[in-house]
Design a protein around this motif. Structure first.
Motif, mmCIF file in Angstrom:
data_model
loop_
_atom_site.group_PDB
_atom_site.id
_atom_site.type_symbol
_atom_site.label_atom_id
_atom_site.label_comp_id
_atom_site.label_asym_id
_atom_site.label_seq_id
_atom_site.Cartn_x
_atom_site.Cartn_y
_atom_site.Cartn_z
ATOM 1 N N LEU A 68 0.830 -1.203 0.000
ATOM 2 C CA LEU A 68 0.000 0.000 0.000
ATOM 3 C C LEU A 68 0.866 1.255 0.000
ATOM 4 O O LEU A 68 0.522 2.246 -0.654
ATOM 5 C CB LEU A 68 -0.954 0.003 1.192
ATOM 6 N N HIS A 69 2.004 1.213 0.742
ATOM 7 C CA HIS A 69 2.914 2.361 0.724
ATOM 8 C C HIS A 69 3.377 2.654 -0.703
ATOM 9 O O HIS A 69 3.534 3.810 -1.097
ATOM 10 C CB HIS A 69 4.142 2.079 1.597
ATOM 11 N N GLN A 70 3.588 1.589 -1.479
ATOM 12 C CA GLN A 70 4.063 1.735 -2.859
ATOM 13 C C GLN A 70 2.918 1.920 -3.852
ATOM 14 O O GLN A 70 3.155 2.081 -5.045
ATOM 15 C CB GLN A 70 4.887 0.500 -3.246
ATOM 16 N N ASN A 71 1.668 1.894 -3.336
ATOM 17 C CA ASN A 71 0.467 2.063 -4.167
ATOM 18 C C ASN A 71 0.414 1.017 -5.273
ATOM 19 O O ASN A 71 0.076 1.317 -6.421
ATOM 20 C CB ASN A 71 0.416 3.478 -4.752
ATOM 21 N N LYS A 72 0.692 -0.255 -4.910
ATOM 22 C CA LYS A 72 0.685 -1.334 -5.889
ATOM 23 C C LYS A 72 -0.422 -2.352 -5.633
ATOM 24 O O LYS A 72 -0.422 -3.431 -6.220
ATOM 25 C CB LYS A 72 2.041 -2.056 -5.891
ATOM 26 N N GLN A 73 -1.373 -2.013 -4.769
ATOM 27 C CA GLN A 73 -2.426 -2.980 -4.447
ATOM 28 C C GLN A 73 -3.230 -3.371 -5.673
ATOM 29 O O GLN A 73 -3.744 -4.497 -5.757
ATOM 30 C CB GLN A 73 -3.342 -2.439 -3.348
ATOM 31 N N HIS A 74 -3.332 -2.471 -6.642
ATOM 32 C CA HIS A 74 -4.102 -2.789 -7.856
ATOM 33 C C HIS A 74 -3.474 -3.949 -8.623
ATOM 34 O O HIS A 74 -4.177 -4.716 -9.287
ATOM 35 C CB HIS A 74 -4.201 -1.559 -8.765
ATOM 36 N N GLU A 75 -2.146 -4.100 -8.535
ATOM 37 C CA GLU A 75 -1.480 -5.197 -9.235
ATOM 38 C C GLU A 75 -1.885 -6.544 -8.650
ATOM 39 O O GLU A 75 -2.078 -7.521 -9.380
ATOM 40 C CB GLU A 75 0.038 -5.014 -9.175
ATOM 41 N N VAL A 76 -2.022 -6.600 -7.330
ATOM 42 C CA VAL A 76 -2.441 -7.835 -6.663
ATOM 43 C C VAL A 76 -3.886 -8.161 -7.022
ATOM 44 O O VAL A 76 -4.210 -9.303 -7.397
ATOM 45 C CB VAL A 76 -2.295 -7.702 -5.132
ATOM 46 N N ILE A 77 -4.763 -7.172 -6.916
ATOM 47 C CA ILE A 77 -6.185 -7.398 -7.187
ATOM 48 C C ILE A 77 -6.397 -7.794 -8.641
ATOM 49 O O ILE A 77 -7.191 -8.694 -8.948
ATOM 50 C CB ILE A 77 -6.997 -6.153 -6.796
ATOM 51 N N ASN A 78 -5.676 -7.156 -9.559
ATOM 52 C CA ASN A 78 -5.766 -7.538 -10.968
ATOM 53 C C ASN A 78 -5.370 -8.994 -11.177
ATOM 54 O O ASN A 78 -6.032 -9.728 -11.916
ATOM 55 C CB ASN A 78 -4.872 -6.633 -11.819
ATOM 56 N N ALA A 79 -4.279 -9.410 -10.548
ATOM 57 C CA ALA A 79 -3.794 -10.777 -10.720
ATOM 58 C C ALA A 79 -4.799 -11.792 -10.178
ATOM 59 O O ALA A 79 -5.016 -12.850 -10.772
ATOM 60 C CB ALA A 79 -2.440 -10.953 -10.036
ATOM 61 N N ILE A 80 -5.434 -11.477 -9.044
ATOM 62 C CA ILE A 80 -6.425 -12.387 -8.459
ATOM 63 C C ILE A 80 -7.644 -12.500 -9.370
ATOM 64 O O ILE A 80 -8.114 -13.602 -9.679
ATOM 65 C CB ILE A 80 -6.841 -11.902 -7.057
ATOM 66 N N VAL A 81 -8.156 -11.360 -9.801
ATOM 67 C CA VAL A 81 -9.356 -11.359 -10.643
ATOM 68 C C VAL A 81 -9.082 -12.024 -11.987
ATOM 69 O O VAL A 81 -9.884 -12.839 -12.481
ATOM 70 C CB VAL A 81 -9.862 -9.912 -10.848
ATOM 71 N N ASN A 82 -7.941 -11.693 -12.587
ATOM 72 C CA ASN A 82 -7.631 -12.221 -13.926
ATOM 73 C C ASN A 82 -7.314 -13.704 -13.920
ATOM 74 O O ASN A 82 -7.394 -14.362 -14.973
ATOM 75 C CB ASN A 82 -6.458 -11.443 -14.531
ATOM 76 N N ASP A 83 -6.970 -14.257 -12.755
ATOM 77 C CA ASP A 83 -6.698 -15.690 -12.691
ATOM 78 C C ASP A 83 -7.948 -16.501 -13.036
ATOM 79 O O ASP A 83 -7.854 -17.579 -13.626
ATOM 80 C CB ASP A 83 -6.183 -16.062 -11.301
ATOM 81 N N GLY A 84 -9.110 -15.988 -12.645
ATOM 82 C CA GLY A 84 -10.372 -16.609 -13.029
ATOM 83 C C GLY A 84 -10.937 -17.622 -12.055
ATOM 84 O O GLY A 84 -12.135 -17.922 -12.110
ATOM 85 N N LYS A 85 -10.113 -18.153 -11.156
ATOM 86 C CA LYS A 85 -10.597 -19.185 -10.232
ATOM 87 C C LYS A 85 -11.118 -18.610 -8.925
ATOM 88 O O LYS A 85 -11.726 -19.335 -8.134
ATOM 89 C CB LYS A 85 -9.480 -20.192 -9.943
ATOM 90 N N PHE A 86 -10.854 -17.317 -8.676
ATOM 91 C CA PHE A 86 -11.105 -16.764 -7.348
ATOM 92 C C PHE A 86 -12.041 -15.559 -7.401
ATOM 93 O O PHE A 86 -12.002 -14.753 -8.330
ATOM 94 C CB PHE A 86 -9.784 -16.360 -6.692
#
Length: 268
Positions: A127-145
Motif C-alpha cells: 500500500l505504501h508503494q500504491n501497488k495494491q491494484h497489481e495484486v487485485i488484478n492478478a487475483i481477478v484475472n486468474d479466473g478461479k477466485f
C-alpha cells in the motif's frame, strides 16, 4: 498525521470519495483500483457490510463493499469519479466529508463467512508503494477466485501478534514480521472460489490460492513462478525476503474460515 492540527488542515484540503460495489460485482475491483492508481488518488478506509445503511443519499445494501478514495485536488477527484463510473453502473461514487465516511465505515456490520474460503492480506509496504491494484488484478484475472470481502485495517502490534501467533515457530524473524504487518494499513481480502461446485468437503480453495501467491521467499517466487503475487509485489534483496514478500495467505487446509472470521466476522 503528526497531530490534530495537521490532520484538520490536510483533511480540509482533501476530497473524499466513497465508492460502493456489491460483492457480486467484485471483479470490477481490479479496474477500480487501477483507475485509482492512474488518477493519483489514494485508498482510504474500506469495509464490507451485512447491513443496510441509508445515509447522505446513499443506500448501501448487505454484501456491499464500502471503499474510500482520497484526492488532493477537486480536479483529480472529478477525473477519478468519471473514470470509476465509466467502468460500470454497478459502481457508485459520491463526494463526502471525512467524518461522514468514517461514520459509514463504522456502521458496517460483520459479514457471514462461507465454509470454503481463504484469506489474503496485502501487506502495508504494498500500500505504501500504491501497488495494491497489481495484486487485485492478478487475483481477478486468474479466473478461479472471487473477492467476497474487502477491508482496509491498520493492525497494531498486539493485534498482529494475536493473529500470527500460530506462525511464531514457523516464521523466521517473527518479531520483525509482526512489526512489518503493523507498519501501516493493510488490505484483507476474503477469497472464495468462482465455481464452488468444483469442491467437496475434503477439498478447499486454500492450496489453490496459496499456489497463486507463490513461495514465501519472493526471490524464489520470481524464479519458480514469476506470475505469482509475491513475485509481482515482493521486495527482493532483503535478509529474509519474507517480511516484505507482499502477501500473507492462509497456509493450512482447515484455517481458511478461522482466518477470514478474524477480520470479517467480528465487530471491532
Amino acid at each position: 498525521y503528526a497531530n490534530s492540527f495537521t490532520e484538520e488542515y490536510m483533511t480540509s484540503r482533501e476530497t473524499h470519495i466513497l465508492c460502493t460495489l456489491n460483492k457480486d460485482d467484485s471483479h470490477f475491483l481490479a479496474s477500480l483500483t487501477t483507475v485509482a492508481h492512474k488518477s493519483g488518488v489514494k485508498l482510504g478506509r474500506a469495509a464490507s457490510t451485512s447491513s443496510n445503511i441509508s445515509i447522505a443519499g446513499l443506500n448501501i445494501i448487505p454484501e456491499d463493499f464500502i471503499i474510500e478514495f482520497v484526492a488532493r485536488t477537486n480536479e483529480t477527484a472529478e477525473n477519478f469519479m468519471n473514470a470509476a463510473q465509466d467502468i460500470s453502473g454497478a459502481i457508485t461514487a459520491i463526494v463526502l466529508d471525512a467524518a461522514t465516511v468514517m461514520q459509514i465505515v463504522n456502521m458496517a456490520e460483520p459479514i457471514d463467512i462461507p465454509k470454503n474460503c481463504t484469506l489474503c492480506i496485502i501487506k502495508p509496504h504494498v500500500l505504501h508503494q500504491n501497488k495494491q491494484h497489481e495484486v487485485i488484478n492478478a487475483i481477478v484475472n486468474d479466473g478461479k477466485f472471487h473477492i467476497t470481502g474487502f477491508m482496509v485495517i491498520h493492525l497494531h502490534c498486539n493485534m498482529a501478534n494475536e493473529f500470527f501467533k500460530v506462525y511464531r515457530k514457523i516464521l523466521p524473524a517473527y518479531a520483525e514480521y509482526v512489526e512489518e504487518i503493523a507498519d501501516g494499513p493493510l488490505i484483507a481480502l476474503l477469497i472464495t472460489p468462482t465455481n464452488p461446485n468444483n469442491y467437496d468437503d475434503e477439498n478447499t480453495i486454500v492450496p489453490e490460492f496459496r499456489q497463486l501467491c507463490g513461495p514465501n521467499n519472493c526471490e524464489l517466487a520470481a524464479l519458480l513462478n514469476p506470475n505469482s503475487l509475491r513475485a509481482i509485489v515482493g521486495v527482493p534483496g532483503l535478509k529474509t525476503n519474507i517480511n516484505q514478500n507482499g502477501i500473507h495467505c492462509t497456509d493450512l487446509h482447515d484455517d481458511g474460515y478461522m482466518e477470514c472470521a478474524y477480520f470479517f466476522n467480528t465487530k471491532d
